[in-house]
Write a protein that holds these residues in place. Structure first.
Motif, PDB file in Angstrom:
ATOM      1  N   TYR A  31       0.818  -1.207   0.000  1.00  0.00           N
ATOM      2  CA  TYR A  31       0.000   0.000   0.000  1.00  0.00           C
ATOM      3  C   TYR A  31       0.856   1.264   0.000  1.00  0.00           C
ATOM      4  O   TYR A  31       0.400   2.314  -0.450  1.00  0.00           O
ATOM      5  N   TYR A  74     -10.128   2.579  -6.498  1.00  0.00           N
ATOM      6  CA  TYR A  74     -10.716   1.296  -6.119  1.00  0.00           C
ATOM      7  C   TYR A  74     -11.994   1.030  -6.914  1.00  0.00           C
ATOM      8  O   TYR A  74     -12.296  -0.113  -7.253  1.00  0.00           O
ATOM      9  N   CYS A 123      -7.267  -4.341  -3.968  1.00  0.00           N
ATOM     10  CA  CYS A 123      -6.077  -3.733  -3.344  1.00  0.00           C
ATOM     11  C   CYS A 123      -4.793  -4.174  -4.049  1.00  0.00           C
ATOM     12  O   CYS A 123      -3.891  -3.365  -4.281  1.00  0.00           O
ATOM     13  N   SER A 182      -2.054  -1.882  -6.045  1.00  0.00           N
ATOM     14  CA  SER A 182      -0.655  -1.981  -5.637  1.00  0.00           C
ATOM     15  C   SER A 182       0.247  -2.298  -6.827  1.00  0.00           C
ATOM     16  O   SER A 182       1.321  -1.699  -6.998  1.00  0.00           O
ATOM     17  N   VAL A 199      -0.950   4.516  -1.191  1.00  0.00           N
ATOM     18  CA  VAL A 199      -2.146   3.829  -1.667  1.00  0.00           C
ATOM     19  C   VAL A 199      -2.368   4.064  -3.162  1.00  0.00           C
ATOM     20  O   VAL A 199      -1.930   3.282  -3.982  1.00  0.00           O
ATOM     21  N   ASP A 200      -3.050   5.153  -3.552  1.00  0.00           N
ATOM     22  CA  ASP A 200      -3.364   5.364  -4.967  1.00  0.00           C
ATOM     23  C   ASP A 200      -2.900   6.720  -5.489  1.00  0.00           C
ATOM     24  O   ASP A 200      -3.355   7.182  -6.525  1.00  0.00           O
ATOM     25  N   ASN A 257       1.058  -4.085   5.810  1.00  0.00           N
ATOM     26  CA  ASN A 257      -0.120  -3.809   4.994  1.00  0.00           C
ATOM     27  C   ASN A 257      -1.401  -3.971   5.795  1.00  0.00           C
ATOM     28  O   ASN A 257      -2.372  -3.249   5.609  1.00  0.00           O
ATOM     29  N   LEU A 284      -4.557  -1.382   6.213  1.00  0.00           N
ATOM     30  CA  LEU A 284      -5.921  -1.808   5.939  1.00  0.00           C
ATOM     31  C   LEU A 284      -6.816  -1.487   7.133  1.00  0.00           C
ATOM     32  O   LEU A 284      -7.948  -1.038   6.974  1.00  0.00           O
TER      33      LEU A 284
END
Length: 311
Positions: A93, A117, A182, A186, A205-206, A282, A286
């Motif tokens: 992540y 997501y 996820c 990743s 993360v993103d 990770n 989460l």
């Protein structure tokens, strides 16, 4: 201390009432079972059998979340991922390039995947076109809750008159879908990192922070586009690394983001800082994400021999 006075208008009023009943049963030495799933609670005892949940989302939001779950269950989407299982260490992540404590990096750019997501769930066939388009009309927190709830567990706590402890955790049959999403995000971020080399700073993360050069920006956008993702960008004047983490300065002076980051480096000329991934598992991230999802739905009952004294 006296009993807490509850406000019936508060979002978590029902949950606090239920927790006070648990405390009463505990003090009386009366056995009970408490079941927690996300932000919902169920109390089973000789005195009370009831459910409670904080008022987190609006009715329309809950309807959308249920619609997503209903679609996935009705179409047995989980069957397509029955052989897909990822452990925590399979999903990265966070990734941070090594920098010395005290170092300042200037002139960067932040590239963030739009609805990462949600886009990924659509790409993987977890949601259909209709749900995807509808999801673009709701708040991103609601979309994330709809997907994050796929991995929601049910924890069962028992008090036998002496000890209060968790006795069972029931996992969701759809959790592989969440972790598949996820893992895909990743992998996408890792591919971008490999494409830009030394101009990479860190991703969270993103969203990825890179040095602001024309060549790097082209590579980032080409990679995301090739993988089917749209993005937005933001100029970042500087990032300052220090002993407890690093600070990201946005375009406005008031836009300052703090990131926790354990480091061994003592100064700019000293030892290099260790990557954050050596310290943050990770699963921990989460957990943070799940807490964000259900932050308006009550708090988790902590483990131990006693229930919390206060709700």
């Amino acid at each position: 201390m006296g009993k807490e006075v509850l406000n019936s208008e508060s979002k978590d009023y029902q949950v606090k009432v239920l927790k006070q009943k648990c405390e009463y049963l505990y003090k009386q030495g009366m056995s009970f079972t408490l079941v927690k799933s996300g932000g919902s609670y169920e109390l089973v005892s000789s005195l009370w059998n009831e459910k409670a949940a904080a008022r987190g989302f609006k009715a329309d939001d809950l309807q959308f979340i249920n619609r997503v779950r209903s679609y996935i269950e009705k179409n047995n989407v989980a069957l397509d991922f029955i052989d897909t299982y990822y452990k925590g260490e399979d999903i990265q992540y966070i990734k941070v390039k090594d920098y010395a404590v005290g170092e300042v990096i200037e002139d960067l750019i932040y590239i963030d995947i739009n609805g990462a997501y949600w886009q990924t769930a659509h790409q993987l066939g977890i949601i259909n076109d209709s749900l995807y388009v509808k999801g673009l009309e709701v708040n991103k927190v609601v979309r994330l809750a709809a997907l994050g709830s796929l991995a929601k567990t049910k924890d069962i706590w028992n008090y036998d008159g002496k000890d209060f402890k968790k006795t069972e955790t029931i996992r969701s049959p759809n959790e592989n879908l969440w972790f598949a999403i996820c893992k895909r995000v990743s992998d996408v971020m890792s591919e971008v990192v490999n494409a830009i080399g030394d101009d990479f700073v860190f991703y969270w993360v993103d969203g990825i922070y890179v040095k602001n050069t024309a060549e790097t920006l082209v590579k980032v956008h080409q990679t995301f586009s090739k993988l089917g993702y749209t993005t937005k960008t933001e100029l970042i004047p500087n990032i300052v690394f220090h002993e407890k983490g690093f600070d990201v300065q946005g375009a406005l002076k008031t836009d300052l983001k703090h990131f926790s980051w354990i480091s061994e480096g003592k100064d700019k000329g000293g030892a290099k800082s260790k990557p954050i991934t050596e310290y943050l598992e990770n699963k921990r991230l989460l957990k943070v994400m799940q807490e964000a999802l259900y932050s308006n739905e009550g708090r988790k009952v902590p483990s131990g021999k006693k229930p919390p004294k206060k709700a």
